[in-house]
Motif scaffolding. Structure first.
Motif, PDB file in Angstrom:
ATOM      1  N   THR A  45       0.842  -1.189   0.000  1.00 50.11           N
ATOM      2  CA  THR A  45       0.000   0.000   0.000  1.00 50.11           C
ATOM      3  C   THR A  45       0.884   1.248   0.000  1.00 50.11           C
ATOM      4  O   THR A  45       2.087   1.165   0.251  1.00 50.11           O
ATOM      5  N   PRO A  46       0.311   2.424  -0.288  1.00 54.78           N
ATOM      6  CA  PRO A  46       1.126   3.629  -0.484  1.00 54.78           C
ATOM      7  C   PRO A  46       1.923   4.096   0.733  1.00 54.78           C
ATOM      8  O   PRO A  46       2.785   4.972   0.605  1.00 54.78           O
ATOM      9  N   PRO A  91       9.132   1.735  -1.373  1.00 62.31           N
ATOM     10  CA  PRO A  91       9.497   0.547  -2.159  1.00 62.31           C
ATOM     11  C   PRO A  91      11.009   0.309  -2.210  1.00 62.31           C
ATOM     12  O   PRO A  91      11.441  -0.840  -2.335  1.00 62.31           O
ATOM     13  N   GLN A  94       2.471  -1.131  -6.253  1.00 66.27           N
ATOM     14  CA  GLN A  94       1.739  -0.395  -5.218  1.00 66.27           C
ATOM     15  C   GLN A  94       0.253  -0.437  -5.519  1.00 66.27           C
ATOM     16  O   GLN A  94      -0.159  -0.226  -6.656  1.00 66.27           O
ATOM     17  N   ASN A 108       2.606   6.129  -8.234  1.00 67.68           N
ATOM     18  CA  ASN A 108       2.111   4.752  -8.317  1.00 67.68           C
ATOM     19  C   ASN A 108       3.304   3.849  -8.603  1.00 67.68           C
ATOM     20  O   ASN A 108       3.582   3.496  -9.746  1.00 67.68           O
TER      21      ASN A 108
END
Length: 374
Positions: A41-42, A46, A66, A164
């Motif tokens: 999730t955001p 990453p 994501q 994203n």
């Protein structure tokens, strides 16, 4: 029996989530890990997640995405990290990452990669960021491989965070990920749970390349809602309730959902879905009993395979329509499939998959796309 797939999740904060998730995977595959598919999730970085997974698991490949929400078994995670790992002996995956939203670029990249792929191809699995127009992708795909290849995937129209993010091996970016798969059997099906309302109509004029319905029954398309809702129409427009009433279009005696995303000034409807002229349809509405009946029927197809990994692409629009019932839906799916099937999934704005009998790729925004990997 030797495990072919493993799944894991964590709801811990920050880097601790990737650590916990990696250790859970390592408990199943202590020696070697081939392919890691990571979904987050955001709230997560990453770059940190990728660094931790590479250090702990040393996988051959990491593919990440994501997503605003995640599925894990019978749960919906609003904040968390989920992974599935493939350690199947004869599997072979190759990734194609495309940065340019151009039909020509998509076609040439896919054509070249497929030409150089030496294994027997089972499917192409794709993720599109919001920077990509799905119409460009599907056209480029058709030009590169025709209509008979097994394709499925998901994408976004909206931004749900500042970025994203996607992960392709050691790179974090935004673009189009394509995974060519060999040595893995895949079965796809779509689950709706909507019932038709009112009288049938005929779509009489469309702009298919722009996904716009211009006329229904020879009149501005918005009139179909105006005629059905009558005195409730102004409230419907004011509160932007198109997601509650998708259109169901009949192709070969099967209903396919078309979701309206905007009413244009001339009364046309901008949509997500496959559009054709001179086909019949209905206004649709979600019905919990219809969903349960459809789940029982379609999940029997998956259960007939005995076991495997179930990857779901759920719908952001669908979650909005189902509200609290979305959580019940996840519990029912797990209950019906049982413990022989591992379930993970993401939420997206749309999904697509091949329908060989129609030689077309079906694209929808309100359904669940469920794929079984064996």
């Amino acid at each position: 029996m030797e495990e072919k797939f493993a799944i894991a999740y964590s709801e811990k904060k920050g880097e601790e989530a990737a650590k916990e998730l990696s250790l859970k995977i390592k408990s199943v595959f202590p020696k070697a890990v081939k392919e890691v598919f990571l979904f987050f999730t955001p709230q997560y970085n990453p770059h940190e997640a990728l660094k931790t997974i590479n250090f702990t698991l040393k996988p051959r490949r990491v593919i990440g995405l994501q997503s605003p929400f995640l599925n894990f078994e019978d749960r919906i995670l609003e904040e968390g990290m989920v992974a599935f790992v493939i350690n199947k002996e004869n599997e072979e995956l190759t990734e194609i990452f495309i940065k340019e939203d151009s039909t020509q670029k998509i076609e040439s990249s896919l054509r070249m990669s497929l030409k150089n792929y030496s294994y027997e191809k089972e499917f192409i699995f794709s993720f599109l960021s919001h920077n990509f127009n799905y119409r460009n992708y599907l056209r480029g795909l058709e030009l590169a491989i025709g209509k008979s290849f097994n394709v499925f995937g998901a994408g976004y129209i909206r931004k749900y965070a500042a970025k994203n993010y996607q992960i392709v091996n050691n790179t974090v970016a935004e673009g189009l990920i394509n995974i060519i798969g060999g040595g893995i059997k895949e079965t796809s099906l779509s689950i709706a749970g909507f019932i038709p309302l009112g009288k049938p109509f005929t779509i009489t004029k469309v702009m298919a390349q722009r996904s716009i319905i211009m006329e229904i029954n020879g009149k501005p398309a918005i009139n179909i809602y105006k005629n059905y809702l009558e005195d409730k129409f102004d409230t419907f427009i004011k509160n932007y309730l198109f997601s509650l009433y998708p259109l169901g279009i009949y192709y070969n005696n099967t209903i396919h959902l078309v979701n309206v995303i905007e009413c244009l000034k001339d009364g046309s409807l901008a949509c997500i879905g496959n559009l054709k002229e001179n086909v019949q349809g209905h206004i649709m509405f979600f019905h919990s009993q219809a969903l349960f009946d459809e789940l029982k029927k379609k999940l029997e197809i998956i259960k007939s395979h005995g076991e495997g990994l179930v990857f779901m692409v759920n719908s952001m629009l669908r979650k909005k329509v189902l509200r609290e019932y979305a959580y019940e839906e996840s519990r029912i799916i797990k209950q019906l499939l049982g413990d022989k099937f591992k379930i993970v999934g993401i939420y997206a704005d749309y999904s697509f998959f091949s329908e060989p009998e129609r030689r077309e790729i079906n694209l929808e925004a309100g359904n669940i796309l469920m794929t079984l990997w064996k």
